[in-house]
Write a protein that holds these residues in place. Structure first.
Motif, PDB file in Angstrom:
ATOM      1  N   ALA A   1       0.941  -1.116   0.101  1.00  0.00           N
ATOM      2  CA  ALA A   1       0.162  -0.038   0.073  1.00  0.00           C
ATOM      3  C   ALA A   1       0.869   1.321   0.183  1.00  0.00           C
ATOM      4  CB  ALA A   1      -0.867   0.134   1.106  1.00  0.00           C
ATOM      5  N   VAL A   2       2.122   1.040   0.358  1.00  0.00           N
ATOM      6  CA  VAL A   2       2.918   2.560   0.617  1.00  0.00           C
ATOM      7  C   VAL A   2       3.097   3.103  -0.425  1.00  0.00           C
ATOM      8  CG1 VAL A   2       3.726   1.558   2.926  1.00  0.00           C
ATOM      9  CG2 VAL A   2       5.068   1.175   0.816  1.00  0.00           C
ATOM     10  N   LEU A   3       3.326   2.478  -1.654  1.00  0.00           N
ATOM     11  CA  LEU A   3       3.608   3.127  -2.989  1.00  0.00           C
ATOM     12  C   LEU A   3       2.355   3.972  -3.646  1.00  0.00           C
ATOM     13  CD1 LEU A   3       5.745   0.325  -4.944  1.00  0.00           C
ATOM     14  CD2 LEU A   3       6.703   2.137  -3.496  1.00  0.00           C
ATOM     15  N   SER A   4       1.271   3.938  -3.026  1.00  0.00           N
ATOM     16  CA  SER A   4      -0.035   4.319  -3.683  1.00  0.00           C
ATOM     17  C   SER A   4       0.235   5.881  -3.572  1.00  0.00           C
ATOM     18  CB  SER A   4      -1.355   4.039  -2.762  1.00  0.00           C
ATOM     19  OG  SER A   4      -2.316   4.609  -3.393  1.00  0.00           O
ATOM     20  N   GLY A   5       0.047   6.665  -4.749  1.00  0.00           N
ATOM     21  CA  GLY A   5      -0.019   7.847  -4.847  1.00  0.00           C
ATOM     22  C   GLY A   5       1.435   8.457  -5.057  1.00  0.00           C
ATOM     23  N   PHE A   6       2.332   7.658  -5.279  1.00  0.00           N
ATOM     24  CA  PHE A   6       3.898   7.756  -5.480  1.00  0.00           C
ATOM     25  C   PHE A   6       4.463   7.192  -6.667  1.00  0.00           C
ATOM     26  CE2 PHE A   6       3.219   9.012  -1.087  1.00  0.00           C
ATOM     27  CZ  PHE A   6       3.728  10.451  -0.789  1.00  0.00           C
ATOM     28  N   GLY A   7       4.051   5.751  -6.708  1.00  0.00           N
ATOM     29  CA  GLY A   7       4.401   5.110  -8.087  1.00  0.00           C
ATOM     30  C   GLY A   7       6.029   5.153  -8.139  1.00  0.00           C
ATOM     31  N   ASP A   8       6.406   5.251  -9.415  1.00  0.00           N
ATOM     32  CA  ASP A   8       8.106   5.050  -9.580  1.00  0.00           C
ATOM     33  C   ASP A   8       8.847   5.891  -8.828  1.00  0.00           C
ATOM     34  OD1 ASP A   8       7.555   3.155 -11.298  1.00  0.00           O
ATOM     35  OD2 ASP A   8       8.053   4.278 -13.203  1.00  0.00           O
ATOM     36  N   ILE A   9       8.320   7.167  -8.383  1.00  0.00           N
ATOM     37  CA  ILE A   9       9.092   7.940  -7.444  1.00  0.00           C
ATOM     38  C   ILE A   9       9.598   7.354  -6.077  1.00  0.00           C
ATOM     39  CG2 ILE A   9       9.119  10.538  -6.425  1.00  0.00           C
ATOM     40  CD1 ILE A   9       9.137  10.462  -9.470  1.00  0.00           C
ATOM     41  N   ALA A  10       8.635   6.551  -5.536  1.00  0.00           N
ATOM     42  CA  ALA A  10       8.946   5.801  -4.522  1.00  0.00           C
ATOM     43  C   ALA A  10       9.599   4.693  -4.598  1.00  0.00           C
ATOM     44  CB  ALA A  10       7.559   5.277  -3.607  1.00  0.00           C
ATOM     45  N   MET A  11       9.371   4.017  -5.703  1.00  0.00           N
ATOM     46  CA  MET A  11      10.031   2.515  -6.210  1.00  0.00           C
ATOM     47  C   MET A  11      11.491   3.086  -6.396  1.00  0.00           C
ATOM     48  SD  MET A  11       7.331   0.777  -8.794  1.00  0.00           S
ATOM     49  CE  MET A  11       8.283  -0.642  -8.879  1.00  0.00           C
ATOM     50  N   ARG A  12      11.750   4.292  -7.016  1.00  0.00           N
ATOM     51  CA  ARG A  12      13.223   4.693  -7.432  1.00  0.00           C
ATOM     52  C   ARG A  12      13.782   5.610  -6.285  1.00  0.00           C
ATOM     53  NH1 ARG A  12      15.958   1.169  -9.626  1.00  0.00           N
ATOM     54  NH2 ARG A  12      17.195   2.956 -10.451  1.00  0.00           N
ATOM     55  N   ALA A  13      13.244   5.734  -5.095  1.00  0.00           N
ATOM     56  CA  ALA A  13      13.711   6.725  -4.170  1.00  0.00           C
ATOM     57  C   ALA A  13      15.194   6.827  -3.761  1.00  0.00           C
ATOM     58  CB  ALA A  13      12.735   6.601  -2.747  1.00  0.00           C
ATOM     59  N   GLU A  14      15.780   5.407  -3.677  1.00  0.00           N
ATOM     60  CA  GLU A  14      17.062   5.569  -3.252  1.00  0.00           C
ATOM     61  C   GLU A  14      17.820   6.052  -4.425  1.00  0.00           C
ATOM     62  OE1 GLU A  14      20.395   2.145  -1.786  1.00  0.00           O
ATOM     63  OE2 GLU A  14      18.406   1.541  -2.276  1.00  0.00           O
ATOM     64  N   ALA A  15      17.572   5.746  -5.615  1.00  0.00           N
ATOM     65  CA  ALA A  15      18.335   6.326  -6.809  1.00  0.00           C
ATOM     66  C   ALA A  15      18.174   7.755  -7.115  1.00  0.00           C
ATOM     67  CB  ALA A  15      18.232   5.349  -8.011  1.00  0.00           C
ATOM     68  N   LEU A  16      16.999   8.374  -6.675  1.00  0.00           N
ATOM     69  CA  LEU A  16      16.742   9.778  -6.727  1.00  0.00           C
ATOM     70  C   LEU A  16      17.088  10.651  -5.863  1.00  0.00           C
ATOM     71  CD1 LEU A  16      12.838   9.171  -8.122  1.00  0.00           C
ATOM     72  CD2 LEU A  16      14.892   9.665  -9.632  1.00  0.00           C
ATOM     73  N   ALA A  17      17.105  10.108  -4.542  1.00  0.00           N
ATOM     74  CA  ALA A  17      17.601  11.056  -3.421  1.00  0.00           C
ATOM     75  C   ALA A  17      18.534  12.019  -3.752  1.00  0.00           C
ATOM     76  CB  ALA A  17      17.660  10.354  -2.143  1.00  0.00           C
ATOM     77  N   GLY A  18      19.762  11.336  -3.984  1.00  0.00           N
ATOM     78  CA  GLY A  18      21.002  12.116  -4.033  1.00  0.00           C
ATOM     79  C   GLY A  18      20.942  12.886  -5.235  1.00  0.00           C
ATOM     80  N   PRO A  19      20.777  12.462  -6.561  1.00  0.00           N
ATOM     81  CA  PRO A  19      20.975  13.594  -7.740  1.00  0.00           C
ATOM     82  C   PRO A  19      19.644  14.357  -7.751  1.00  0.00           C
ATOM     83  CG  PRO A  19      21.078  11.043  -8.334  1.00  0.00           C
ATOM     84  CD  PRO A  19      20.584  11.151  -6.814  1.00  0.00           C
ATOM     85  N   THR A  20      18.471  14.105  -7.433  1.00  0.00           N
ATOM     86  CA  THR A  20      17.519  15.074  -7.461  1.00  0.00           C
ATOM     87  C   THR A  20      17.062  15.993  -6.221  1.00  0.00           C
ATOM     88  OG1 THR A  20      15.730  13.492  -7.202  1.00  0.00           O
ATOM     89  CG2 THR A  20      16.630  13.600  -9.398  1.00  0.00           C
ATOM     90  N   GLY A  21      17.367  15.265  -5.038  1.00  0.00           N
ATOM     91  CA  GLY A  21      16.869  15.636  -3.797  1.00  0.00           C
ATOM     92  C   GLY A  21      15.264  15.527  -3.519  1.00  0.00           C
ATOM     93  N   ILE A  22      14.805  14.230  -4.376  1.00  0.00           N
ATOM     94  CA  ILE A  22      13.295  14.134  -3.998  1.00  0.00           C
ATOM     95  C   ILE A  22      13.564  12.698  -3.251  1.00  0.00           C
ATOM     96  CG2 ILE A  22      11.322  13.166  -5.237  1.00  0.00           C
ATOM     97  CD1 ILE A  22      12.242  14.867  -7.488  1.00  0.00           C
ATOM     98  N   ASN A  23      12.863  12.583  -2.152  1.00  0.00           N
ATOM     99  CA  ASN A  23      12.954  11.176  -1.368  1.00  0.00           C
ATOM    100  C   ASN A  23      11.485  11.053  -1.271  1.00  0.00           C
ATOM    101  OD1 ASN A  23      12.715   9.176   0.352  1.00  0.00           O
ATOM    102  ND2 ASN A  23      14.711   9.785   1.406  1.00  0.00           N
ATOM    103  N   ALA A  24      10.797  10.149  -1.709  1.00  0.00           N
ATOM    104  CA  ALA A  24       9.232   9.974  -1.647  1.00  0.00           C
ATOM    105  C   ALA A  24       8.731   9.686  -0.152  1.00  0.00           C
ATOM    106  CB  ALA A  24       8.672   9.165  -2.595  1.00  0.00           C
ATOM    107  N   TYR A  25       9.938   9.006   0.684  1.00  0.00           N
ATOM    108  CA  TYR A  25       9.608   8.280   1.899  1.00  0.00           C
ATOM    109  C   TYR A  25       9.635   9.557   2.853  1.00  0.00           C
ATOM    110  CZ  TYR A  25       9.616   4.203  -0.484  1.00  0.00           C
ATOM    111  OH  TYR A  25       9.457   3.009  -1.334  1.00  0.00           O
ATOM    112  N   LEU A  26      10.063  10.731   2.715  1.00  0.00           N
ATOM    113  CA  LEU A  26      10.034  11.940   3.149  1.00  0.00           C
ATOM    114  C   LEU A  26       8.651  12.676   3.290  1.00  0.00           C
ATOM    115  CD1 LEU A  26      13.717  13.012   3.265  1.00  0.00           C
ATOM    116  CD2 LEU A  26      12.698  12.049   5.163  1.00  0.00           C
ATOM    117  N   ALA A  27       8.009  12.175   2.217  1.00  0.00           N
ATOM    118  CA  ALA A  27       6.706  13.204   2.016  1.00  0.00           C
ATOM    119  C   ALA A  27       5.638  13.055   2.965  1.00  0.00           C
ATOM    120  CB  ALA A  27       6.230  12.988   0.653  1.00  0.00           C
ATOM    121  N   ASP A  28       4.588  13.994   2.912  1.00  0.00           N
ATOM    122  CA  ASP A  28       3.520  13.762   3.672  1.00  0.00           C
ATOM    123  C   ASP A  28       2.399  13.123   2.906  1.00  0.00           C
ATOM    124  OD1 ASP A  28       4.618  14.803   5.906  1.00  0.00           O
ATOM    125  OD2 ASP A  28       3.908  16.857   5.308  1.00  0.00           O
TER     126      ASP A  28
END
Length: 483
Positions: free
Chosen positions: A92-119
């Motif tokens: 259930a935790v990916l609902s509303g986030f999709g690939d941004i959450a699935m790729r969170a580890e790869a995205l956090a450094g290069p983009t500053g986006i970490n879905a798991y820090l979102a509300d």
């Protein structure tokens, strides 16, 4: 047959092939009296209904909306800022986030986006007109600078200063997004304060930023949101074809503790009066779904009415998936159980079944005719699995193209399968021996299988013995070419 260049495209929409799928979705406990909210429920602050005030009713959110409350999953301990943990709520935790959450580890450094820090997060629209809105946990300055470093250029989007990584809907196979495991989900971005809106094109991103007419002002969408109540994950969908139902809503009610029994909510907003009676009579424990009945997956199903919407609340059996209601909707099983225009038992399909087909000339493939995430799935943990498709007439088949759903909600996987063919549905010959076939979202989540020779076939059979992405066979679309 219509000559050697004829093409028959067999679309495997949910509910039209031999379904035997395990279903997943979730909801929460609690019922309500007609026209009232569930007992003890307070007006939401920062929930689904609040977020709808910041989405445009004129945009793609009116046809599809997928919502997730990441802040609740963090509070529950189901996720941390490093990603999801273990436990029943992980589907259930990916609902509303999709690939941004699935790729969170790869995205956090290069983009500053970490879905798991979102509300909260919400995905709106159907491909290709989709967008994502993330609220909370966003450092606008850091995200802006990192995207610029990746090559983003200034662009005005929805009247706000935004960034563009590429032209609308463009995909660069050697660009920075594909190197991060995305396709074009960050082509157009607006980031301000703690809000990120992103998508493949500017128009849906502008809709995710809001407008003069908010989605919460739509009486129909407000009714379904009210019916769903306090949810941690939810989807609201407008049927692709006009029928007896205006909107479907499914949701997983917020669990108060990680050990809570999952509760799913299904809401149906009728277009015609007969929907209420149909939904109440069909959506019961005896309803056939996948390889069994709802009673095998639920401890209780209770019906009530909230305003103009009809609601079923399901207490799910322990040990199963928490996202049952979502899968009922994705596979069109919900429509069969709610819309009086649908057959009463369309899912009891345990034999080769004709699928929707059409002839067209060769050339670039059209966009798959599927709703977001629509697919067939076999029972889980039970390989080998078999899928048989009736093409409707005998054709000369030389090449097959298999597809999985759009990249926004899927990750790469490899399925091990063989292909067999038949002219009579009884005697089959092996056309392609068992082998590994990788499905990769970057080039379109498709696999091409070329047969050694052109084979006369009416029936195509896939025998699947493995899947690295899930413990079941999965497929959205099969295309059979004569050359």
């Amino acid at each position: 047959m219509v000559g050697r260049e004829a093409l028959r495209r067999a679309y495997l929409l949910a509910g039209v092939v031999a379904l035997a799928g395990t279903l997943i979705t979730g909801c929460a406990d609690g019922q309500s009296r007609q026209g009232t909210s569930p007992a003890g429920e307070q007006p939401l602050k920062g929930g689904l209904r609040d977020l709808m005030t910041r989405l445009s009713a004129a945009g793609p959110a009116a046809e599809y909306l997928e919502y997730g409350d990441m802040a609740h999953w963090r509070a529950l301990g189901a996720v941390t800022d490093q990603g999801p943990g273990k436990g029943p709520w992980q589907s259930a935790v990916l609902s509303g986030f999709g690939d941004i959450a699935m790729r969170a580890e790869a995205l956090a450094g290069p983009t500053g986006i970490n879905a798991y820090l979102a509300d909260r997060g919400v995905i709106i629209g159907t491909p290709p007109n989709t967008a994502l809105r993330v609220e909370g946990g966003i450092d606008a300055g850091a995200v802006h600078d990192k995207l610029v470093a990746l090559g983003a250029k200034p662009r005005t989007i929805g009247g706000q200063e935004g960034l563009s990584m590429a032209a609308d809907h463009a995909v660069s196979m050697d660009g920075p997004l594909t190197r991060l495991g995305l396709l074009n989900q960050l082509n157009q971005v607006v980031v301000t304060g703690e809000v990120l809106a992103a998508g493949s094109a500017a128009s849906p991103v502008a809709a995710a930023l809001g407008g003069d007419a908010p989605l919460s002002g739509s009486a129909d969408h407000a009714a379904v949101a009210e019916c769903l109540g306090d949810v941690a994950a939810a989807t609201i969908l407008a049927p692709a074809q006009p029928g007896g139902v205006k909107l479907y809503g499914v949701g997983l009610r917020k669990p108060a503790a990680a050990t809570d029994q999952p509760v799913n909510v299904v809401c149906v907003l009728p277009r015609i009066a007969e929907v209420g009676k149909t939904f109440t009579e069909r959506f019961t424990g005896d309803a056939k779904v996948g390889a069994g009945t709802l009673s095998a997956l639920t401890d209780a199903i209770d019906h009530d009415q909230v305003g103009t919407a009809y609601r079923a609340t399901m207490k799910l059996k322990p040990g199963g998936s928490v996202m049952l209601a979502h899968q009922l909707m994705i596979r069109n099983e919900l429509a069969a159980l709610a819309d009086p225009a649908a057959p009463g038992n369309p899912l009891d399909l345990l034999k080769p079944t004709p699928v929707l087909t059409r002839l067209t000339r060769p050339g670039p493939l059209a966009q798959p005719m599927i709703r977001r995430g629509s697919y067939w799935e076999s029972p889980s943990w039970s390989f080998p699995q078999r899928l048989t498709v009736d093409l409707g007439s005998t054709l000369g088949v030389k090449r097959l193209v298999l597809r999985l759903p759009p990249a926004m909600s899927w990750a790469a996987r490899t399925q091990t399968l063989s292909v067999r063919t038949s002219t009579d549905g009884t005697t089959y010959r092996t056309a392609v021996e068992s082998g590994d076939h990788p499905f990769d979202p970057a080039p379109g989540n498709k696999v091409t299988i070329t047969l050694p020779d052109t084979i006369a076939a009416r029936y195509l059979r896939l025998d699947v013995t493995g899947n690295t992405g899930w413990a079941a066979a999965q497929l959205s679309e099969l295309e059979a070419y004569s050359s």
